[in-house]
Design a protein around this motif. Structure first.
Motif, PDB file in Angstrom:
ATOM      1  N   ASP A 125       0.836  -1.209   0.000  1.00  0.00           N
ATOM      2  CA  ASP A 125       0.000   0.000   0.000  1.00  0.00           C
ATOM      3  C   ASP A 125       0.868   1.255   0.000  1.00  0.00           C
ATOM      4  O   ASP A 125       0.573   2.230  -0.709  1.00  0.00           O
ATOM      5  N   ASP A 126       1.926   1.244   0.790  1.00  0.00           N
ATOM      6  CA  ASP A 126       2.859   2.364   0.847  1.00  0.00           C
ATOM      7  C   ASP A 126       3.533   2.544  -0.516  1.00  0.00           C
ATOM      8  O   ASP A 126       3.642   3.663  -1.030  1.00  0.00           O
ATOM      9  N   ASP A 128       2.373   1.593  -3.481  1.00  0.00           N
ATOM     10  CA  ASP A 128       1.379   2.063  -4.455  1.00  0.00           C
ATOM     11  C   ASP A 128       1.087   3.550  -4.294  1.00  0.00           C
ATOM     12  O   ASP A 128       0.985   4.282  -5.289  1.00  0.00           O
ATOM     13  N   ALA A 129       0.973   4.024  -3.061  1.00  0.00           N
ATOM     14  CA  ALA A 129       0.675   5.444  -2.821  1.00  0.00           C
ATOM     15  C   ALA A 129       1.815   6.331  -3.324  1.00  0.00           C
ATOM     16  O   ALA A 129       1.577   7.348  -3.986  1.00  0.00           O
ATOM     17  N   ARG A 130       3.027   5.950  -3.055  1.00  0.00           N
ATOM     18  CA  ARG A 130       4.179   6.756  -3.485  1.00  0.00           C
ATOM     19  C   ARG A 130       4.431   6.620  -4.990  1.00  0.00           C
ATOM     20  O   ARG A 130       4.866   7.573  -5.641  1.00  0.00           O
ATOM     21  N   PHE A 131       4.150   5.468  -5.531  1.00  0.00           N
ATOM     22  CA  PHE A 131       4.236   5.236  -6.981  1.00  0.00           C
ATOM     23  C   PHE A 131       3.280   6.191  -7.698  1.00  0.00           C
ATOM     24  O   PHE A 131       3.662   6.882  -8.645  1.00  0.00           O
ATOM     25  N   ASP A 132       2.031   6.257  -7.211  1.00  0.00           N
ATOM     26  CA  ASP A 132       1.054   7.181  -7.792  1.00  0.00           C
ATOM     27  C   ASP A 132       1.467   8.639  -7.567  1.00  0.00           C
ATOM     28  O   ASP A 132       1.320   9.480  -8.459  1.00  0.00           O
ATOM     29  N   TYR A 133       1.977   8.944  -6.379  1.00  0.00           N
ATOM     30  CA  TYR A 133       2.409  10.300  -6.062  1.00  0.00           C
ATOM     31  C   TYR A 133       3.465  10.775  -7.061  1.00  0.00           C
ATOM     32  O   TYR A 133       3.401  11.901  -7.576  1.00  0.00           O
ATOM     33  N   ILE A 183       1.840  12.046   2.361  1.00  0.00           N
ATOM     34  CA  ILE A 183       3.146  11.917   1.697  1.00  0.00           C
ATOM     35  C   ILE A 183       3.796  13.281   1.543  1.00  0.00           C
ATOM     36  O   ILE A 183       4.972  13.451   1.817  1.00  0.00           O
ATOM     37  N   GLU A 184       3.007  14.272   1.118  1.00  0.00           N
ATOM     38  CA  GLU A 184       3.553  15.603   0.860  1.00  0.00           C
ATOM     39  C   GLU A 184       4.275  16.175   2.062  1.00  0.00           C
ATOM     40  O   GLU A 184       5.329  16.788   1.925  1.00  0.00           O
ATOM     41  N   GLU A 189       8.322  18.221   0.049  1.00  0.00           N
ATOM     42  CA  GLU A 189       7.494  18.961  -0.895  1.00  0.00           C
ATOM     43  C   GLU A 189       6.745  20.059  -0.171  1.00  0.00           C
ATOM     44  O   GLU A 189       6.239  19.838   0.933  1.00  0.00           O
ATOM     45  N   PRO A 190       6.624  21.220  -0.791  1.00  0.00           N
ATOM     46  CA  PRO A 190       5.724  22.224  -0.228  1.00  0.00           C
ATOM     47  C   PRO A 190       4.286  21.718  -0.322  1.00  0.00           C
ATOM     48  O   PRO A 190       3.904  21.155  -1.331  1.00  0.00           O
ATOM     49  N   ILE A 191       3.557  21.877   0.745  1.00  0.00           N
ATOM     50  CA  ILE A 191       2.156  21.380   0.754  1.00  0.00           C
ATOM     51  C   ILE A 191       1.242  22.413   0.155  1.00  0.00           C
ATOM     52  O   ILE A 191       1.387  23.570   0.304  1.00  0.00           O
TER      53      ILE A 191
END
Length: 191
Positions: A125-126, A128-133, A183-184, A189-191
């Protein structure tokens, strides 16, 4: 001075954010992206690692790497990539850098921030989330409306392998908003 600790796990998978000094848009031109690609390929040839995902934006890079089974030294790889890119990019003569006396003493050239962010991928899950990010990042920054419009990304490779549909995350016809808040705040990364 803070004590920075990195998580090293042989054979681990890691998410990285590497940022240019003062967020200069160094990778806005094709030549700098080509130099970066050459340097990364040379590093991979000499020190194996898998690039699961990558995106190069004007002022930063996000990547997911998987290290070889008995190796966890991603820091040496990033160090080499940053050092070799800097030398070659400066050698093009297209650079006008001003470095402070302290940067000169530390042999820094004003190209990269000193450190990088890393995160150990914890589970699928982690990942996949970062892959999409990573693949949505050019849209997040308003550089394009759709991930497929950003050339400097592994998104295209994953479309060819049927991991993503071509119009994933696309706002060409309907606005798409993706929430990567957790993640941001943890990747420089600036949010």
């Amino acid at each position: 001075m803070p004590n920075y600790r990195r998580a090293y796990a042989p054979g681990g998978t890691f998410f990285f954010t590497v940022v240019t000094y003062n967020r200069k848009p160094i990778f806005s031109d094709e030549e700098s992206r080509e130099i970066l690609g050459e340097v990364v390929r040379e590093c991979r040839r000499d020190w194996a690692f898998e690039i699961n995902a990558i995106v190069v934006l004007p002022d930063h890079i996000h990547a997911i790497w998987t290290m070889p089974r008995n190796d966890s030294n991603y820091s040496a790889r990033w160090s080499r990539i940053k050092k070799e890119f800097t030398k070659r990019w400066i050698d093009t003569g297209a650079v006008n850098l001003t470095v402070s006396p302290s940067q000169q003493r530390e042999r820094r050239r004003g190209v990269w921030q000193r450190r990088f962010w890393e995160h150990t991928i914890l589970d699928s899950d982690d990942f996949d989330a970062r892959f999409d990010y990573i693949h949505y990042n050019p849209v997040k920054h308003g550089l394009v409306r759709c991930p497929h419009d950003w050339a400097a990304s592994s998104f295209h490779r994953w479309v060819e392998k049927d991991v993503y549909p071509k119009h994933w995350g696309c706002s060409c016809t309907n606005p798409v908003t993706m929430d990567f808040g957790e993640i941001e705040g943890a990747c420089g990364e600036p949010i």
